[in-house]
Design a protein around this motif. Structure first.
Motif, PDB file in Angstrom:
ATOM      1  N   CYS A 283       0.861  -1.187   0.000  1.00 53.69           N
ATOM      2  CA  CYS A 283       0.000   0.000   0.000  1.00 53.69           C
ATOM      3  C   CYS A 283       0.894   1.233   0.000  1.00 53.69           C
ATOM      4  O   CYS A 283       2.099   1.161  -0.243  1.00 53.69           O
ATOM      5  CB  CYS A 283      -0.949  -0.014   1.183  1.00 53.69           C
ATOM      6  SG  CYS A 283      -0.105   0.143   2.784  1.00 53.69           S
TER       7      CYS A 283
ATOM      8  N   ALA B  92      -4.481  -4.997  -0.271  1.00 52.53           N
ATOM      9  CA  ALA B  92      -4.206  -4.708   1.137  1.00 52.53           C
ATOM     10  C   ALA B  92      -4.791  -5.797   2.017  1.00 52.53           C
ATOM     11  O   ALA B  92      -5.999  -5.986   2.056  1.00 52.53           O
ATOM     12  CB  ALA B  92      -4.792  -3.350   1.532  1.00 52.53           C
TER      13      ALA B  92
ATOM     14  N   PRO C  11      -4.413   3.527  -0.239  1.00 53.79           N
ATOM     15  CA  PRO C  11      -3.809   2.894  -1.409  1.00 53.79           C
ATOM     16  C   PRO C  11      -2.647   3.717  -1.957  1.00 53.79           C
ATOM     17  O   PRO C  11      -2.556   4.930  -1.734  1.00 53.79           O
ATOM     18  CB  PRO C  11      -4.964   2.827  -2.407  1.00 53.79           C
ATOM     19  CG  PRO C  11      -5.911   3.890  -1.978  1.00 53.79           C
ATOM     20  CD  PRO C  11      -5.786   3.992  -0.497  1.00 53.79           C
TER      21      PRO C  11
END
Length: 494
Positions: free
Chosen positions: A131, A159, A168
């Motif tokens: 991420c 994730a 993100p």
């Protein structure tokens, strides 16, 4: 062994003096072959069959092998290709194992790319549980893809065990806005996109895929406003989008896929696209250039009548539609449609139809017979049905006479395929209607096994149903097959 008695020595084991005629001729007869003597393109093909880690190990063989591995056309940097078996197993030990797994992946990828010269790379795939927390590492991988002149980049992130507030990765769009980028294919998973006001769009991109991307309605417009080289656009499960407008500047677009938007309320196509594939709930669609749309695939995730959608919801402004594929689940029968539209350009119709238990008492499959009248130039018809209900009645003579629709001769239908045929009365009546009215029919394939793309529950797979479908087709349908065009499939693998 006595003196003078010599043990026999074969000529094959006898050492010959160097330079002797026999030694020279032996070398000519048996040249030493080495795999490194093969052409580089063959060696590259060999290393492409190896995993990335195994291919990197060949670099220690010689300077030539180092060049061979470094010219690998497809680089797959993923959990399976980079990590060892022990590292993979560690991810099953809980959150701590996943974190160690992630660090090991980043370290291994860095070591591999240091050995790779980035020559001849066509596609790079980066796939792991990352991420925005690891943005620095991901940036280096993206920069490597740009520097290696790769034509394709797949950044497949997700994730796991981060928590609900995970941010993100923010993809740096500016790397595409340079002359150094050769990227023409880009696929992004679990990233965020925020194009700046000065963003000039994609310079060379012909294919763009966005999956689970955080992007607003306005940013999509800005992102696509300059992408006039795009030929394929795929947008999947972008949770923030509520309205989608494809700008008119995408005049080279050949395929558009819009799949599984939880909040999407409407879609407008200002450009003329020949092929559209949509999956989601029923929403209003506007077509600014309907004459260009030739192929339309609709997967309705909400329950709806198949005929009701075709005749009431499908825009009548699609006069050049050649192929229609519709997947839906029906809960109730539509007694009548407001209009029986004519689809004069339609050549191929695919209907994936799931009939739920509550709708079976009212749904009449013979209603589909009107499709022959609605598409007079149709050449291929596929009806893939799933009868999702417990009650099943195989047709027999005691159930009454078979019904028939008014005669509707069809002079173009040559291929028909009915799957999920389990021998119910209205199924048989529809098959007979097709057989009697398709005057140029070459093949009518009857398949008891349901071929629909929708999930098939265990009760649909019962052998009793399959046997009933075959027996009804053989007893009642083949009896009227004077042209020998009916084929009844016996096995699920046919």
């Amino acid at each position: 062994m006595g003196i003078g008695h010599c043990s026999p020595v074969s000529n094959a084991k006898r050492k010959l003096p160097p330079g002797s005629p026999q030694s020279t001729s032996a070398k000519r007869r048996k040249p030493r072959l080495r795999i490194s003597s093969l052409p580089n393109d063959i060696l590259s093909s060999i290393t492409s069959k190896l995993s990335l880690k195994e291919a990197a190990r060949t670099s220690i063989l010689s300077s030539q092998w180092r060049r061979v591995w470094s010219c690998r056309a497809y680089i797959d940097l993923s959990h399976h290709t980079v990590l060892s078996e022990s590292d993979k197993e560690r991810s099953w030990t809980g959150p701590r194992g996943i974190r160690l797994n992630r660090r090991k992946f980043i370290k291994s990828v860095g070591a591999l790319l240091q050995q790779h010269e980035g020559v001849g790379t066509e596609d790079i795939r980066i796939r792991h549980n990352l991420c925005d927390r690891y943005a620095g590492h991901i940036n280096r991988l993206v920069d490597y893809a740009i520097a290696s002149k790769a034509k394709g980049l797949i950044l497949e992130l997700w994730a796991v065990n981060y928590g609900p507030t995970t941010v993100p990765y923010n993809f740096p769009l500016q790397v595409l806005d340079t002359k150094n980028s050769n990227l023409c294919r880009l696929e992004l998973w679990f990233v965020s996109l925020s194009p700046p006001a000065s963003y000039r769009g994609f310079q060379n991109l012909t294919k763009l895929c966005l999956r689970d991307v955080s992007i607003t309605n306005e940013d999509v417009q800005r992102l696509l406003s300059e992408g006039n080289h795009l030929e394929c656009l795929r947008i999947t499960y972008c949770k923030m989008l509520t309205s989608l407008r494809i700008p008119h500047c995408l005049n080279r677009l050949k395929v558009l896929l819009v799949l599984s938007f939880p909040l999407l309320q409407d879609m407008t196509l200002d450009c003329g696209v020949p092929a559209l594939h949509y999956r989601g709930s029923l929403i209003p669609m506007e077509f600014a250039a309907p004459l260009k749309l030739r192929k339309l695939s609709i997967e309705l995730l909400t329950c709806h009548s198949a005929l009701g959608f075709i005749f009431n919801e499908l825009p009548a402004t699609l006069p050049r539609l050649e192929m229609l594929s519709l997947s839906c689940t029906q809960l109730e029968r539509v007694d009548s449609v407001s209009r029986l539209s004519k689809f004069r350009s339609l050549h191929h119709l695919i209907l994936n139809w799931t009939i739920s238990g509550s709708a079976r008492g009212t749904t009449d499959i013979l209603d589909l017979g009107c499709l022959l009248e609605a598409a007079p130039f149709m050449e291929k018809l596929e009806l893939h049905m799933v009868m999702d209900h417990f009650l099943h009645k195989r047709y027999c003579h005691e159930d009454g006479e078979l019904r028939s629709l008014p005669s509707c001769p069809h002079s173009h239908l040559s291929l028909a395929h009915i799957s999920g045929f389990i021998g119910e009365k209205d199924q048989l009546e529809l098959a007979l209607h097709i057989l009697h009215n398709a005057t140029v029919l070459k093949s009518l394939k009857i398949d008891p096994w349901p071929r629909t793309a929708n999930p098939i529950r265990a009760r649909v797979k019962s052998e009793n149903r399959l046997a009933n479908g075959r027996s009804v087709a053989l007893e009642f349908l083949c009896k009227d097959d004077y042209r020998n065009v009916v084929s009844v499939l016996e096995d699920v693998g046919e």
